[in-house]
Scaffold this active site. Structure first.
Site, mmCIF file in Angstrom:
data_model
loop_
_atom_site.group_PDB
_atom_site.id
_atom_site.type_symbol
_atom_site.label_atom_id
_atom_site.label_comp_id
_atom_site.label_asym_id
_atom_site.label_seq_id
_atom_site.Cartn_x
_atom_site.Cartn_y
_atom_site.Cartn_z
ATOM 1 N N LYS A 1 0.839 -1.197 0.000
ATOM 2 C CA LYS A 1 0.000 0.000 0.000
ATOM 3 C C LYS A 1 0.876 1.250 0.000
ATOM 4 C CE LYS A 1 -1.805 2.922 2.907
ATOM 5 N NZ LYS A 1 -1.876 4.141 2.096
ATOM 6 N N GLU B 1 10.300 1.718 9.947
ATOM 7 C CA GLU B 1 11.284 2.749 9.583
ATOM 8 C C GLU B 1 10.590 4.086 9.795
ATOM 9 O OE1 GLU B 1 14.375 2.455 8.597
ATOM 10 O OE2 GLU B 1 14.445 0.281 8.424
ATOM 11 N N CYS C 1 13.463 11.419 5.820
ATOM 12 C CA CYS C 1 13.688 10.877 7.172
ATOM 13 C C CYS C 1 15.104 11.171 7.632
ATOM 14 C CB CYS C 1 13.406 9.384 7.188
ATOM 15 S SG CYS C 1 14.427 8.458 6.038
ATOM 16 N N GLU D 1 10.472 16.570 14.484
ATOM 17 C CA GLU D 1 10.755 16.449 13.056
ATOM 18 C C GLU D 1 9.901 17.467 12.296
ATOM 19 O OE1 GLU D 1 9.259 12.901 11.026
ATOM 20 O OE2 GLU D 1 11.237 12.639 10.127
HETATM 21 P P1 NAD Z 1 2.565 8.706 7.453
HETATM 22 O O1 NAD Z 1 2.933 7.974 8.689
HETATM 23 O O2 NAD Z 1 1.524 9.750 7.525
HETATM 24 O O3 NAD Z 1 2.072 7.680 6.308
HETATM 25 C C1 NAD Z 1 2.864 6.610 5.878
HETATM 26 C C2 NAD Z 1 1.967 5.549 5.282
HETATM 27 O O4 NAD Z 1 1.132 5.034 6.322
HETATM 28 C C3 NAD Z 1 1.030 6.034 4.179
HETATM 29 O O5 NAD Z 1 0.889 5.019 3.202
HETATM 30 C C4 NAD Z 1 -0.280 6.237 4.930
HETATM 31 O O6 NAD Z 1 -1.423 6.119 4.089
HETATM 32 C C5 NAD Z 1 -0.224 5.093 5.919
HETATM 33 N N1 NAD Z 1 -1.046 5.282 7.120
HETATM 34 C C6 NAD Z 1 -1.517 6.446 7.644
HETATM 35 N N2 NAD Z 1 -2.272 6.184 8.732
HETATM 36 C C7 NAD Z 1 -2.260 4.843 8.905
HETATM 37 C C8 NAD Z 1 -2.842 3.956 9.858
HETATM 38 N N3 NAD Z 1 -3.604 4.411 10.862
HETATM 39 N N4 NAD Z 1 -2.612 2.639 9.748
HETATM 40 C C9 NAD Z 1 -1.825 2.155 8.759
HETATM 41 N N5 NAD Z 1 -1.260 2.938 7.807
HETATM 42 C C10 NAD Z 1 -1.475 4.263 7.886
HETATM 43 O O7 NAD Z 1 3.941 9.266 6.878
HETATM 44 P P2 NAD Z 1 4.168 10.173 5.612
HETATM 45 O O8 NAD Z 1 3.682 11.548 5.939
HETATM 46 O O9 NAD Z 1 3.656 9.497 4.387
HETATM 47 O O10 NAD Z 1 5.771 10.161 5.541
HETATM 48 C C11 NAD Z 1 6.560 10.978 6.300
HETATM 49 C C12 NAD Z 1 7.112 10.247 7.515
HETATM 50 O O11 NAD Z 1 7.790 9.060 7.103
HETATM 51 C C13 NAD Z 1 8.153 11.057 8.253
HETATM 52 O O12 NAD Z 1 7.963 10.943 9.643
HETATM 53 C C14 NAD Z 1 9.467 10.410 7.842
HETATM 54 O O13 NAD Z 1 10.520 10.597 8.747
HETATM 55 C C15 NAD Z 1 9.071 8.984 7.717
HETATM 56 N N6 NAD Z 1 10.012 8.252 6.854
HETATM 57 C C16 NAD Z 1 10.896 7.375 7.430
HETATM 58 C C17 NAD Z 1 11.834 6.717 6.629
HETATM 59 C C18 NAD Z 1 12.810 5.741 7.219
HETATM 60 O O14 NAD Z 1 13.367 4.945 6.463
HETATM 61 N N7 NAD Z 1 13.075 5.758 8.500
HETATM 62 C C19 NAD Z 1 11.844 6.944 5.256
HETATM 63 C C20 NAD Z 1 10.937 7.849 4.720
HETATM 64 C C21 NAD Z 1 10.011 8.484 5.527
#
Ligand code: NAD
Length: 504
Positions: free
Chosen positions: A185, A260, A294, A392
């Site tokens: 997803k 992650e 990230c 962040e």
């Molecule tokens: P997010 O947590 O809002 O969403 C990530 C994914 O989770 C999306 O596909 C979203 O639809 C899904 N999601 C949202 N709510 C959910 C729920 N209740 N249950 C299951 N899935 C759900 O993050 P984002 O805004 O898309 O990305 C930014 C974040 O990702 C930042 O905090 C960044 O640091 C982190 N990130 C981490 C890494 C890493 O490798 N450590 C890499 C890239 C991004």
């Protein structure tokens, strides 16, 4: 495909991918995404809900329980994964365009991301045929122990919007190399390149049901995947808050969880460092992907004795960075992904100002006819307690703090809940070694920043995550370990006294 007259940008139409076929959502619902840099629709997609999620999980379950993929030799899986890599390369231009337009990311950067993703598929393909367990012949004359390694089962992969194709490539080829089947997803903000992967996998020979790709909202599709009793593992990349929710939601069947998450990553700059190189890396570290990364080095920790001079260099370099149309080959920094994210960034900058920090550069939305662009921002006079030093921001905003000695720098660096990455710039090997050992981060860069290789593990400590992606051990995260003990020869020891002759 429809073309926007003024820009010539095409809006692509996508389908989801379940059980080896492209299909619409069961409800027939669709949604669109506009480019955050151009304000025009660039894609429309089927909107999955729990019905599609259950169909996708059922297909992955059937493919795992009865299909060929987990039963194939590593060599066969490897051949197919190499073919996937070749096909990604063949179709790279459309994948690049999808990520540029949906994410607002510079085209030169995305080309490098897709090339990096191809390398990840090839690395995992190579690893697929070297997975095996161990034998133990030291258990005594009559015992032989085998440790076998088996795929975990059905894995749900949930990815964020900031590096859509790279992040799915940090997970999917490794899960497939292990013999797992999957439901993927992507984020609803940047789903195009991941949805396109469905037919690429099919063309490469990945059997039906092994990879299912659906896109829907986190609260419905993501939540259902995390709770689903037929999903054995969830591999999630995203924010720490959502990651914690996934841990809670996954408790029903105690699925394995790999996370992650976010970071508040510091670069420490010592007075003895190559300051030119350090300043360049600090600017790159915070502005790459408009800070929506990230690994963004959103904290600069600079030694007090050089702080004014160093910040002046950072200011000057920052002013030279080109921000604008991601389709322009000279652009280094593109758009902010959506209005909510832009408002959030501006909120952090306002909060820093209210807390007494100094906005040296930027701090505002950039004036432009269209699109969401944030001015590269440098904030100094930041103290450890301020929100801007701990949370962040996920935008092009550098928070600069000072330190007097390395112990203080390491204490500040380790002073947040996060532990994703950290770096040090120094010419003293003692300082480099100390930082390498004492910084609480999954990756420590010494005199470099954000260099990465498929061979090197990546992941976070503390609230930045659980588990590691990439590297030799990445496939192990998708495998169970089983002990099989063989007894050889007649059994001589008895737990219950043996029956005498005639008692039988
Ligand atoms: P997010 O947590 O809002 O969403 C990530 C994914 O989770 C999306 O596909 C979203 O639809 C899904 N999601 C949202 N709510 C959910 C729920 N209740 N249950 C299951 N899935 C759900 O993050 P984002 O805004 O898309 O990305 C930014 C974040 O990702 C930042 O905090 C960044 O640091 C982190 N990130 C981490 C890494 C890493 O490798 N450590 C890499 C890239 C991004």
């Amino acid at each position: 495909m429809t073309t926007h007259q003024a820009t010539g940008i095409h809006a692509r139409s996508y389908q989801q991918w379940i059980d080896g076929s492209a299909c619409e959502a069961a409800s027939g619902a669709r949604f669109t995404r506009s480019s955050p840099a151009h304000d025009v629709v660039v894609g429309d997609y089927p909107l999955a809900d729990v019905v599609d999620t259950d169909r996708a999980v059922a297909a992955a379950r059937k493919a795992f329980d009865a299909g060929p993929w987990p039963r194939m030799s590593g060599a066969e899986r490897s051949r197919i994964l190499f073919r996937v890599a070749d096909l990604i390369e063949k179709h790279k231009d459309e994948l690049v365009l999808a990520d540029v337009l949906e994410g607002g990311k510079p085209i030169t950067q995305v080309r490098a991301e897709i090339a990096g993703a191809v390398d990840l598929w090839r690395y995992a393909a190579g690893e697929a045929r070297s997975q095996h367990g161990e034998s133990n012949t030291s258990l005594g004359q009559h015992m032989l122990g085998l440790t076998t390694r088996e795929p975990v089962g059905v894995v749900a992969l949930i990815t964020p919007w900031n590096f859509p194709f790279v992040i799915v490539s940090q997970k999917l080829p490794f899960a497939l190399a292990a013999g797992c089947t999957t439901v993927v997803k992507p984020s609803e903000l940047t789903p195009g390149s991941t949805l396109r992967l469905g037919s690429i996998l099919d063309e490469a020979g990945v059997p039906a049901g092994v990879v299912n790709i659906i896109v829907g909202y986190g609260a419905s599709v993501g939540q259902r995947l995390a709770e689903h009793p037929n999903v054995d593992m969830i591999s999630f990349t995203g924010s720490t808050g959502v990651g914690k929710g996934i841990v809670r939601a996954s408790a029903g069947n105690l699925k394995r969880v790999a996370l992650e998450l976010g970071g508040k990553n510091p670069q420490i700059v010592c007075a003895d460092a190559d300051l030119d190189a350090a300043a360049d890396a600090v600017v790159f570290g915070v502005l790459f992907n408009a800070g929506q990364c990230c690994n963004s080095s959103s904290r600069l920790l600079v030694e007090t004795s050089i702080s004014e001079d160093f910040l002046a260099r950072v200011d000057e370099l920052t002013k030279r960075v080109t921000v604008g149309d991601p389709l322009d080959e000279t652009t280094k920094v593109g758009a902010i992904v959506n209005q909510n994210q832009l408002d959030r960034i501006l909120g952090f900058v306002g909060g820093a100002r209210d807390d007494g920090a100094r906005i040296r550069l930027g701090g505002t939305r950039m004036k432009s006819d269209k699109g969401l662009f944030m001015a590269p921002t440098v904030v100094s006079d930041v103290t450890r307690q301020m929100t801007i030093a701990n949370d962040e921001v996920f935008g092009p905003v550098l928070a600069a703090l000072t330190f007097d000695d390395l112990d203080e720098a390491i204490s500040i660096a380790n002073g947040t809940h996060y532990g994703l990455s950290a770096g040090i710039w120094t010419s003293k090997y003692e300082s480099a070694l100390k930082a390498g050992r004492e910084l609480s981060a999954g990756t420590v860069w010494v005199n470099c920043w954000m260099d990465g290789f498929p061979e090197m593990p990546f992941g976070g400590m503390r609230e930045s995550g659980i588990g590691r992606e990439q590297g030799r051990h990445a496939i192990e995260d998708f495998m169970e370990t089983k002990s099989v003990l063989f007894h050889q020869g007649p059994r001589t020891s008895r737990w219950v006294p043996a029956l005498e002759a005639g008692q039988q």
